[in-house]
Scaffold this active site. Structure first.
Site, mmCIF file in Angstrom:
data_model
loop_
_atom_site.group_PDB
_atom_site.id
_atom_site.type_symbol
_atom_site.label_atom_id
_atom_site.label_comp_id
_atom_site.label_asym_id
_atom_site.label_seq_id
_atom_site.Cartn_x
_atom_site.Cartn_y
_atom_site.Cartn_z
ATOM 1 N N HIS A 72 -20.738 -99.158 -80.090
ATOM 2 C CA HIS A 72 -20.080 -100.190 -79.289
ATOM 3 C C HIS A 72 -20.613 -101.562 -79.690
ATOM 4 O O HIS A 72 -21.827 -101.766 -79.764
ATOM 5 C CB HIS A 72 -20.351 -99.970 -77.804
ATOM 6 N N TYR A 202 -17.270 -103.129 -67.058
ATOM 7 C CA TYR A 202 -17.894 -103.377 -65.764
ATOM 8 C C TYR A 202 -16.918 -104.171 -64.904
ATOM 9 O O TYR A 202 -16.450 -105.232 -65.329
ATOM 10 C CB TYR A 202 -19.176 -104.188 -65.910
ATOM 11 N N PRO A 294 -28.507 -97.378 -62.692
ATOM 12 C CA PRO A 294 -27.841 -97.085 -63.962
ATOM 13 C C PRO A 294 -26.969 -98.221 -64.485
ATOM 14 O O PRO A 294 -26.463 -98.127 -65.599
ATOM 15 C CB PRO A 294 -26.995 -95.845 -63.626
ATOM 16 N N LYS A 298 -30.425 -98.388 -68.767
ATOM 17 C CA LYS A 298 -31.781 -98.506 -69.287
ATOM 18 C C LYS A 298 -32.660 -97.276 -69.082
ATOM 19 O O LYS A 298 -33.736 -97.181 -69.677
ATOM 20 C CB LYS A 298 -32.486 -99.709 -68.637
ATOM 21 N N TYR A 386 -28.865 -106.274 -72.863
ATOM 22 C CA TYR A 386 -28.062 -105.051 -72.887
ATOM 23 C C TYR A 386 -28.405 -104.177 -74.093
ATOM 24 O O TYR A 386 -28.547 -102.952 -73.968
ATOM 25 C CB TYR A 386 -26.581 -105.413 -72.898
#
Length: 395
Positions: A72, A202, A294, A298, A386
């Site tokens: 990704h 998200y 979550p 991580k 991220y």
């Protein structure tokens, strides 16, 4: 029985540590209270930082993640019914994350351990650890009703949040920090193509948070925020798919492919850290020492960095005859843990509906999201956290 390192827990952190130690020529035995099928049946994370992928290659189990994992390059934020891409790779100088299920990581490590003929004791009952504050720690357990004892030089506690290792530390020797969030995540795993094959989505919505993730190009993992006291049986598949669509932008909602769930569960969210992470000859790693929501993906990646620090420290002890790594393990691991805790807390706070997220609170969330997607500096900060900071960042 005797070994150099006794590892409690055969989840991915314990198995990865065992594999790295084996590669370094350090003898280890893993003791796990559950069966192999139970361990493989646990549905967990699926987004790997590059550091974690590199560690899997270092451990000799990187073939499948390289061939089957999905890289990704971006994430997408949805709010006010509009989708905004964040170019993670472009903002971080080429970094990526890889979608590859934790179950598959565990399977790869289990198969490698079996192929190497290394000892893993499954279905061990009444596991207890002793004398880790001295020079000769022992692990006691039962198999098929027979009492066993394992002597070792060190114990690695990789047995999760509810494991025996952290619980065995004297209460006055450990400090715990915790934040419990007033909602849960309802997660569904389904054998349907992901709505986005190149990014994690998200969504911030007045009905609550939603997340669209994947395990492969044919298996999707979706979540919606729900009351923490909701019951799985209250959520039919149809109700879940309808709710997920409502929280996405219209174009993406129209592309959702539905199907029967193959796993459905509700997970509470918490932030948790135990300090320190070393007690004499006992080390804590992964969920035994810390839990993150979550939201930031991580948990598994933090466990992997713990394992890297610990494997290096034990290798230095046995090969280079120095205890500097052992002495610094807790400090180094916790510095990284708290950075990940901050990021996960921030992203959770930004994207979810809280009981007081009405009026002012919602407007502040929207203003911060606007700043985040329009400011390159703010987007870069999100992207850097991220994909994961280097292991030696700030040290």
């Amino acid at each position: 029985m005797k070994t150099q390192v006794a590892i409690i827990g055969a989840g991915p952190s314990g198995l990865l540590l065992g594999q790295l130690l084996h590669k370094a020529g350090i003898d280890n035995i893993i003791i796990e209270r559950q069966s192999p099928d139970y361990v493989l049946g646990r549905i967990r994370a699926g987004i790997l930082e590059q550091i974690t992928v590199d560690l899997l290659h270092e451990a000799g189990v990187g073939q499948r993640v390289a061939s089957e994992g999905t890289v990704h390059h971006s994430i997408e934020l949805v709010y006010k019914n509009t989708r905004h891409p964040i170019d993670v790779t472009g903002l971080t100088g080429g970094s990526v994350v890889t979608a590859y299920g934790q179950t598959e990581v565990t399977r790869d490590l289990m198969e490698a351990r079996a192929a190497a003929g290394l000892t893993t004791i499954y279905s061990a009952a009444n596991v207890s650890i002793h004398d880790f504050d001295g020079k000769t720690p022992t692990v006691k357990y039962e198999v098929d009703g027979q009492s066993k004892e394992l002597s070792c030089d060190f114990i690695a506690g990789c047995d999760g949040f509810h494991g025996v290792c952290r619980a065995s530390v004297p209460r006055d020797a450990i400090r715990e920090y915790e934040k419990v969030y007033p909602f849960g995540w309802l997660g569904v795993l389904a054998d349907v193509p992901p709505v986005s094959s190149h990014a994690i989505v998200y969504a911030n919505h007045e009905r609550g948070f939603a997340l669209c993730s994947m395990r492969s190009l044919t298996r999707s993992r979706y979540y919606v925020q729900c009351p923490v006291d909701d019951k799985v049986e209250d959520w039919s598949d149809q109700r879940f798919w309808d709710e997920l669509r409502l929280r996405l932008d219209p174009e993406m909602a129209s592309r959702i492919i539905t199907g029967p769930s193959i796993e459905k569960s509700i997970a509470p969210l918490r932030s948790f850290v135990a300090e320190p992470m070393r007690f004499g000859r006992l080390f804590l790693a992964g969920d035994a020492a810390h839990i993150v929501p979550p939201t930031g993906a991580k948990g598994l990646n933090l466990a992997a960095s713990d394992v890297k620090y610990l494997a290096n420290a034990l290798t230095e002890h046995y090969i280079e005859h120095t205890d500097a790594g052992i002495d610094n393990y807790s400090q180094k691991a916790l510095a990284r843990v708290w950075r990940a805790e901050r990021f996960s807390w921030w992203l959770t706070t930004l994207m979810h509906r809280f009981p007081d997220t009405e009026g002012f609170g919602q407007k502040v969330q929207e203003a911060e999201l606007e700043y985040l997607v329009r400011s390159e500096a703010a987007s870069r900060s999100l992207a850097e956290n991220y994909v994961g900071l280097p292991l030696d960042f700030g040290q």
